[in-house]
Design a protein around this motif. Sequence first.
Motif, PDB file in Angstrom:
ATOM      1  N   THR A   1       0.021 -91.163 -74.291  1.00 58.12           N
ATOM      2  CA  THR A   1      -0.795 -90.009 -74.677  1.00 58.12           C
ATOM      3  C   THR A   1      -1.921 -90.394 -75.630  1.00 58.12           C
ATOM      4  O   THR A   1      -3.039 -89.875 -75.536  1.00 58.12           O
ATOM      5  CB  THR A   1       0.081 -88.929 -75.335  1.00 58.12           C
ATOM      6  OG1 THR A   1       1.073 -88.497 -74.402  1.00 58.12           O
ATOM      7  CG2 THR A   1      -0.750 -87.735 -75.772  1.00 58.12           C
ATOM      8  N   ASN A   2      -1.636 -91.320 -76.552  1.00 55.94           N
ATOM      9  CA  ASN A   2      -2.590 -91.665 -77.610  1.00 55.94           C
ATOM     10  C   ASN A   2      -3.280 -93.008 -77.412  1.00 55.94           C
ATOM     11  O   ASN A   2      -3.929 -93.518 -78.329  1.00 55.94           O
ATOM     12  CB  ASN A   2      -1.861 -91.674 -78.966  1.00 55.94           C
ATOM     13  CG  ASN A   2      -1.271 -90.328 -79.306  1.00 55.94           C
ATOM     14  OD1 ASN A   2      -1.983 -89.364 -79.525  1.00 55.94           O
ATOM     15  ND2 ASN A   2       0.049 -90.260 -79.351  1.00 55.94           N
ATOM     16  N   LYS A   3      -3.178 -93.569 -76.229  1.00 54.02           N
ATOM     17  CA  LYS A   3      -3.656 -94.932 -75.977  1.00 54.02           C
ATOM     18  C   LYS A   3      -5.120 -95.150 -76.334  1.00 54.02           C
ATOM     19  O   LYS A   3      -5.505 -96.238 -76.786  1.00 54.02           O
ATOM     20  CB  LYS A   3      -3.404 -95.314 -74.521  1.00 54.02           C
ATOM     21  CG  LYS A   3      -4.118 -94.417 -73.515  1.00 54.02           C
ATOM     22  CD  LYS A   3      -3.685 -94.726 -72.090  1.00 54.02           C
ATOM     23  CE  LYS A   3      -4.364 -93.786 -71.104  1.00 54.02           C
ATOM     24  NZ  LYS A   3      -3.894 -94.020 -69.718  1.00 54.02           N
TER      25      LYS A   3
ATOM     26  N   THR B   1       4.506 -91.338 -75.973  1.00 56.48           N
ATOM     27  CA  THR B   1       3.581 -91.167 -77.094  1.00 56.48           C
ATOM     28  C   THR B   1       2.451 -92.185 -77.027  1.00 56.48           C
ATOM     29  O   THR B   1       1.283 -91.853 -77.264  1.00 56.48           O
ATOM     30  CB  THR B   1       4.333 -91.310 -78.439  1.00 56.48           C
ATOM     31  OG1 THR B   1       5.374 -90.332 -78.500  1.00 56.48           O
ATOM     32  CG2 THR B   1       3.394 -91.101 -79.613  1.00 56.48           C
TER      33      THR B   1
ATOM     34  N   ILE C   1       1.679 -93.471 -87.324  1.00 57.51           N
ATOM     35  CA  ILE C   1       1.993 -93.994 -85.992  1.00 57.51           C
ATOM     36  C   ILE C   1       3.501 -94.127 -85.825  1.00 57.51           C
ATOM     37  O   ILE C   1       4.066 -93.739 -84.801  1.00 57.51           O
ATOM     38  CB  ILE C   1       1.303 -95.360 -85.767  1.00 57.51           C
ATOM     39  CG1 ILE C   1      -0.208 -95.167 -85.618  1.00 57.51           C
ATOM     40  CG2 ILE C   1       1.872 -96.059 -84.529  1.00 57.51           C
ATOM     41  CD1 ILE C   1      -0.985 -96.460 -85.519  1.00 57.51           C
TER      42      ILE C   1
ATOM     43  N   LEU D   1      -6.738 -93.789 -78.719  1.00 57.18           N
ATOM     44  CA  LEU D   1      -6.963 -93.585 -80.151  1.00 57.18           C
ATOM     45  C   LEU D   1      -6.600 -94.802 -80.988  1.00 57.18           C
ATOM     46  O   LEU D   1      -6.965 -94.887 -82.156  1.00 57.18           O
ATOM     47  CB  LEU D   1      -6.145 -92.378 -80.645  1.00 57.18           C
ATOM     48  CG  LEU D   1      -6.385 -91.049 -79.931  1.00 57.18           C
ATOM     49  CD1 LEU D   1      -5.455 -89.979 -80.507  1.00 57.18           C
ATOM     50  CD2 LEU D   1      -7.839 -90.617 -80.057  1.00 57.18           C
ATOM     51  N   TYR D   2      -5.886 -95.741 -80.390  1.00 56.99           N
ATOM     52  CA  TYR D   2      -5.394 -96.883 -81.144  1.00 56.99           C
ATOM     53  C   TYR D   2      -6.431 -97.994 -81.257  1.00 56.99           C
ATOM     54  O   TYR D   2      -7.126 -98.312 -80.299  1.00 56.99           O
ATOM     55  CB  TYR D   2      -4.133 -97.462 -80.482  1.00 56.99           C
ATOM     56  CG  TYR D   2      -2.952 -96.522 -80.417  1.00 56.99           C
ATOM     57  CD1 TYR D   2      -2.581 -95.747 -81.513  1.00 56.99           C
ATOM     58  CD2 TYR D   2      -2.191 -96.420 -79.249  1.00 56.99           C
ATOM     59  CE1 TYR D   2      -1.489 -94.891 -81.444  1.00 56.99           C
ATOM     60  CE2 TYR D   2      -1.091 -95.566 -79.171  1.00 56.99           C
ATOM     61  CZ  TYR D   2      -0.751 -94.803 -80.274  1.00 56.99           C
ATOM     62  OH  TYR D   2       0.332 -93.960 -80.200  1.00 56.99           O
TER      63      TYR D   2
END
Length: 217
Positions: A149-151, A146, A112, A153-154
């Motif tokens: 884009t990956n919100k 970033t 991350i 997935l966290y």
Amino acid sequence: MKKVKMLLIVVSSGIAMISCHDEKQTKAENLVVAYEQYVDSLNAVAAKDVKEDWDSIESTYQRKKIAAKNALQELKNRADFEDKIVVSSDKYELYKASYIAEHPEKTKISSIRKALFKSKDIGKDMTFSWVDKTNILSVYDHFVSTVSTNKTLYSREDWDEIKLLYEALDTRKNMIEKEGLLMSDNTKIAKLKIKFASLYTLNRLEAKAEENAEVKE
């Protein structure tokens, strides 16, 4: 004679029910104990000496914790076992912090951090000495982009780490402002900060809700 037989059937049924209940109680207790023992087994080995990747440890831990929590409904002395789970959970969080400090390269947090800062080394102290008034806007922009884009997935823990990194970057920004940060850059950074605050608040709540739902299953 029939009354005797009926009495024997009733007694036998009662014994069977007690036996079944005791079996469930024992099984439930064993699941909580297994959770305790796993956490204790982790703490028995110094974090710096552990060779296993954190993802594997975390997966096993979560599986045992969920099983232990689900077992609580079968226990008579539920409060006592809830306390055991809380104590083990606290032990685990302390161990996790120690592990991450010793093995930053083996954790999801490492990936991350690399994604958020383009593989720049931020160091354990997170001073961001390489960030200055010439690049701070691009650092914020990449960070927020970033995250956006990956919100999905966290996890909740990922969001906590992201917030920690964000606050450290903010501290660096405050220092740079004293050195003369461009007004135009400061305005753009302010907009990025508003966007991040929205992303963090909404998505961390969703991640927390998903985590709670998994525990209840």
